[in-house]
Design a protein around this motif. Structure first.
Motif, PDB file in Angstrom:
ATOM      1  N   VAL A 245       0.969  10.639   5.271  1.00  0.00           N
ATOM      2  CA  VAL A 245       2.222  11.265   4.821  1.00  0.00           C
ATOM      3  C   VAL A 245       2.584  10.764   3.423  1.00  0.00           C
ATOM      4  CG1 VAL A 245       4.721  11.274   5.206  1.00  0.00           C
ATOM      5  CG2 VAL A 245       3.170  11.776   7.089  1.00  0.00           C
ATOM      6  N   ASN A 246       2.454   9.468   3.222  1.00  0.00           N
ATOM      7  CA  ASN A 246       2.772   8.865   1.923  1.00  0.00           C
ATOM      8  C   ASN A 246       1.910   9.465   0.814  1.00  0.00           C
ATOM      9  OD1 ASN A 246       4.126   6.612   0.365  1.00  0.00           O
ATOM     10  ND2 ASN A 246       1.989   6.050   0.054  1.00  0.00           N
ATOM     11  N   GLN A 247       0.627   9.644   1.088  1.00  0.00           N
ATOM     12  CA  GLN A 247      -0.275  10.215   0.088  1.00  0.00           C
ATOM     13  C   GLN A 247       0.105  11.650  -0.249  1.00  0.00           C
ATOM     14  OE1 GLN A 247      -4.267   9.746   1.513  1.00  0.00           O
ATOM     15  NE2 GLN A 247      -4.205   7.520   1.434  1.00  0.00           N
ATOM     16  N   GLN A 248       0.446  12.428   0.787  1.00  0.00           N
ATOM     17  CA  GLN A 248       0.810  13.830   0.558  1.00  0.00           C
ATOM     18  C   GLN A 248       2.062  13.939  -0.309  1.00  0.00           C
ATOM     19  OE1 GLN A 248      -1.070  16.445   1.544  1.00  0.00           O
ATOM     20  NE2 GLN A 248       0.324  17.677   0.323  1.00  0.00           N
ATOM     21  N   LEU A 249       3.058  13.108  -0.029  1.00  0.00           N
ATOM     22  CA  LEU A 249       4.286  13.135  -0.821  1.00  0.00           C
ATOM     23  C   LEU A 249       4.034  12.672  -2.251  1.00  0.00           C
ATOM     24  CD1 LEU A 249       6.969  11.755   1.671  1.00  0.00           C
ATOM     25  CD2 LEU A 249       6.704  14.105   0.865  1.00  0.00           C
ATOM     26  N   ALA A 250       3.164  11.664  -2.414  1.00  0.00           N
ATOM     27  CA  ALA A 250       2.878  11.143  -3.748  1.00  0.00           C
ATOM     28  C   ALA A 250       2.212  12.199  -4.627  1.00  0.00           C
ATOM     29  CB  ALA A 250       1.987   9.906  -3.643  1.00  0.00           C
TER      30      ALA A 250
ATOM     31  N   ALA B 216       1.991  -2.166 -10.238  1.00  0.00           N
ATOM     32  CA  ALA B 216       1.396  -3.508 -10.265  1.00  0.00           C
ATOM     33  C   ALA B 216       2.370  -4.551  -9.708  1.00  0.00           C
ATOM     34  CB  ALA B 216       0.992  -3.869 -11.686  1.00  0.00           C
ATOM     35  N   TYR B 217       3.665  -4.348  -9.927  1.00  0.00           N
ATOM     36  CA  TYR B 217       4.674  -5.306  -9.432  1.00  0.00           C
ATOM     37  C   TYR B 217       4.586  -5.443  -7.916  1.00  0.00           C
ATOM     38  CZ  TYR B 217       9.210  -7.069  -7.926  1.00  0.00           C
ATOM     39  OH  TYR B 217      10.202  -7.773  -7.295  1.00  0.00           O
ATOM     40  N   PHE B 218       4.441  -4.326  -7.214  1.00  0.00           N
ATOM     41  CA  PHE B 218       4.418  -4.351  -5.747  1.00  0.00           C
ATOM     42  C   PHE B 218       3.107  -4.932  -5.217  1.00  0.00           C
ATOM     43  CE2 PHE B 218       7.427  -1.090  -7.000  1.00  0.00           C
ATOM     44  CZ  PHE B 218       8.528  -1.443  -6.232  1.00  0.00           C
ATOM     45  N   PHE B 219       2.026  -4.719  -5.944  1.00  0.00           N
ATOM     46  CA  PHE B 219       0.755  -5.316  -5.518  1.00  0.00           C
ATOM     47  C   PHE B 219       0.789  -6.837  -5.704  1.00  0.00           C
ATOM     48  CE2 PHE B 219      -0.907  -1.002  -6.984  1.00  0.00           C
ATOM     49  CZ  PHE B 219      -0.826  -0.470  -5.708  1.00  0.00           C
ATOM     50  N   TRP B 220       1.463  -7.292  -6.750  1.00  0.00           N
ATOM     51  CA  TRP B 220       1.552  -8.731  -7.015  1.00  0.00           C
ATOM     52  C   TRP B 220       2.407  -9.445  -5.964  1.00  0.00           C
ATOM     53  CZ3 TRP B 220      -1.108 -12.195  -9.346  1.00  0.00           C
ATOM     54  CH2 TRP B 220      -0.560 -13.454  -9.642  1.00  0.00           C
TER      55      TRP B 220
ATOM     56  N   ALA C   1       0.823  -1.213   0.000  1.00  0.00           N
ATOM     57  CA  ALA C   1       0.000   0.000   0.000  1.00  0.00           C
ATOM     58  C   ALA C   1       0.859   1.267   0.000  1.00  0.00           C
ATOM     59  CB  ALA C   1      -0.941   0.001   1.208  1.00  0.00           C
ATOM     60  N   ILE C   2       2.011   1.210   0.682  1.00  0.00           N
ATOM     61  CA  ILE C   2       2.879   2.388   0.760  1.00  0.00           C
ATOM     62  C   ILE C   2       3.713   2.544  -0.512  1.00  0.00           C
ATOM     63  CG2 ILE C   2       4.862   3.401   1.955  1.00  0.00           C
ATOM     64  CD1 ILE C   2       2.298   3.750   3.500  1.00  0.00           C
TER      65      ILE C   2
ATOM     66  N   THR D 112      -9.635   2.820  -3.350  1.00  0.00           N
ATOM     67  CA  THR D 112     -10.378   2.156  -2.278  1.00  0.00           C
ATOM     68  C   THR D 112      -9.632   0.910  -1.811  1.00  0.00           C
ATOM     69  OG1 THR D 112     -12.509   2.951  -3.122  1.00  0.00           O
ATOM     70  CG2 THR D 112     -12.559   1.039  -1.662  1.00  0.00           C
ATOM     71  N   ALA D 113      -9.148   0.121  -2.771  1.00  0.00           N
ATOM     72  CA  ALA D 113      -8.415  -1.100  -2.431  1.00  0.00           C
ATOM     73  C   ALA D 113      -7.115  -0.781  -1.688  1.00  0.00           C
ATOM     74  CB  ALA D 113      -8.124  -1.898  -3.697  1.00  0.00           C
ATOM     75  N   ILE D 114      -6.380   0.223  -2.157  1.00  0.00           N
ATOM     76  CA  ILE D 114      -5.111   0.600  -1.503  1.00  0.00           C
ATOM     77  C   ILE D 114      -5.363   1.085  -0.084  1.00  0.00           C
ATOM     78  CG2 ILE D 114      -3.195   2.246  -1.539  1.00  0.00           C
ATOM     79  CD1 ILE D 114      -3.378   2.190  -4.617  1.00  0.00           C
TER      80      ILE D 114
END
Length: 491
Positions: free
Chosen positions: A393-398, A442-446, A263-264, A369-371
């Protein structure tokens, strides 16, 4: 109304107010600047000071909620945001306006992560997907509806109402929160990590602020580079410090959990690409295609329509496919719709553009929603406040990084083509760049386990039911075979 449905709406309303307000003044800056006697460029400080305030105060949100109670902090955060809004409306100078925006940022920094914490502590895990679907929508709609709404209010009323409309929304939010949210707080709050907060605050402020202004020609590149460098050094020192303290304001040890790590890291890459859309698309519509800010807003609002259509289906889709399968495939699908924006030209029918944005908005909202949900799949109740702080914090930086990458891509295209004037052709490579970055998530979700988040999605129950049905079918077939064999012997 059931609390399981009402609490997500209360949190979503507050988050919508914060998300919208962070972008609503973009189209109103010239009018505000003229009224208080300054230039629009100088008033850009109002936007950056808000982002700066968010970055500095978000790390303190988790501890504050544990110490004073999530309901109380959430309500006070709304009140602080309202006071900042009134301050903006009454401002008569740049200094007044910037101070008021910093106050708004303080309120917003507490509202977002603490609002999620309220949700996590009030909603059963089995209902979390539906709840997060409601909370995800404001994050998508706010940045899209903000600019056209700001332009509409400024054109037909007065810019002051951009901020004053927050007052009735905020009062209603406080009333509903105090009435329907339980006063839950930690019985043993941790020691406050002031040194860690200072390091993290400087680090996040430098990185987020530097990335936010990169490519916008607000500051020289040397200053932007210095801000990002100082922020990076400070965050590095914080990471070293966090390993030595028992109560870090940003707990990176949570990344050991497979779902939180996906998720991060995956969420950052996906949000970076999608976060560039609200920046690139209005510019393409206005500068490239010659639409007015209001017309541009109506077109880009189509993605918000798709987001709204998702909320009723998210839980069912995730339950059917599971988090890992869905998030891996949907990251690529969402990125393809983002890449499709590179094909938009002046001759592309607006209806076709809006259809692509509506459908793309559906898949993007489903992914968010899934994340947002799977991040908390393995989090213990005692870790919830740390988890919400880290996610926020992660969302703000992204988002800041998305704007920076989008702006840098456009400028690089202009430089390579030796062009000085911004045209529609300069945006296509930028859309492709950010879509590739989003698809790479997608790689990290897999990498997540196949059963990641089954407790939340309900997929485990579906699989058990399917296995039971299969077992019954096998038993029935075996029974019929036995009966046939017996009949043949008797015959």
């Amino acid at each position: 109304m059931n609390k399981q449905r009402l609490i997500p709406l209360i949190v979503a309303t507050a988050l919508f107010m914060e998300n919208m307000d962070s972008t609503v003044i973009a189209t109103s800056l010239p009018a505000i600047a003229a009224d208080i006697g300054t230039s629009p460029l100088t008033l850009k400080l109002a936007i950056t000071s808000y982002l700066l305030s968010l970055a500095v105060f978000i790390p303190a949100s988790g501890w504050t909620a544990d110490r004073f109670g999530a309901r109380m902090v959430f309500s006070i955060a709304i009140a602080v945001f309202m006071v900042g809004s009134i301050g903006c409306a009454l401002s008569s100078s740049v200094t007044d306006f910037v101070i008021a925006r910093i106050l708004q940022g303080l309120g917003g920094a507490m509202m977002t992560p603490v609002g999620r914490l309220v949700l996590l502590r009030s909603i059963d895990k089995s209902a979390l997907v539906n709840a997060m679907a409601w909370v995800t929508v404001p994050a998508l709609i706010g940045p899209v509806i903000g600019p056209p709404l700001g332009g509409f209010i400024t054109t037909y009323f007065s810019w002051h109402w951009i901020f004053l409309i927050n007052i009735p929304i905020g009062l209603l939010g406080i009333f509903m929160a105090m009435r329907y949210i339980d006063p839950i707080k930690s019985e043993n709050p941790e020691r406050f990590d002031l040194y860690g907060l200072l390091l993290a605050g400087i680090g996040l402020a430098g990185i987020a602020f530097g990335l936010s202004v990169a490519g916008l020609s607000l500051l020289p590149w040397t200053i932007v580079a210095a801000l990002v460098t100082i922020g990076t050094i400070s965050m590095t020192l914080y990471v070293i410090h966090a390993r030595r303290t028992a109560s870090p304001v940003l707990d990176f040890s949570l990344l050991r959990l497979a779902t939180m790590r996906a998720a991060i890291i995956g969420g950052f890459m996906f949000r970076l690409g999608i976060g560039a859309l609200p920046f690139l698309l209005p510019l393409l519509m206005q500068v490239g295609f010659g639409l007015s800010p209001f017309q541009s807003g109506l077109v880009t609002f189509a993605s918000a329509v798709g987001a709204m259509g998702m909320k009723t289906l998210a839980a069912r889709i995730i339950r059917t496919f599971g988090f890992r399968n869905l998030m891996t495939i949907n990251a690529v699908v969402s990125s393809l719709f983002l890449a499709a924006c590179a094909l938009f030209t002046v001759t592309t029918p607006l209806l076709l553009i809006m259809i692509i944005l509506v459908v793309g908005g559906f898949f993007r909202s489903l992914q968010f929603t899934a994340i947002n949900t799977v991040a908390y799949a393995e989090i213990d109740p005692a870790q919830m406040s740390r988890a919400t702080t880290l996610v926020s914090v992660n969302q703000q930086l992204a988002i800041s990084a998305g704007v920076a990458v989008g702006a840098f891509s456009v400028e690089t295209t202009l430089m390579l083509h030796h062009a000085t004037e911004l045209t529609a052709d300069a945006f296509a490579p930028a859309f492709l760049v950010v879509s590739i970055i989003s698809a790479a998530s997608a790689y990290f979700f897999w990498q997540m386990p196949d059963d990641a988040g089954h407790e939340i999605s309900g997929r485990q129950a579906v699989e058990i039911s399917s296995r039971k049905e299969a077992a019954k079918a096998v038993a029935k077939a075996a029974s019929e075979t036995t009966e046939d064999a017996r009949d043949q012997r008797l015959g």
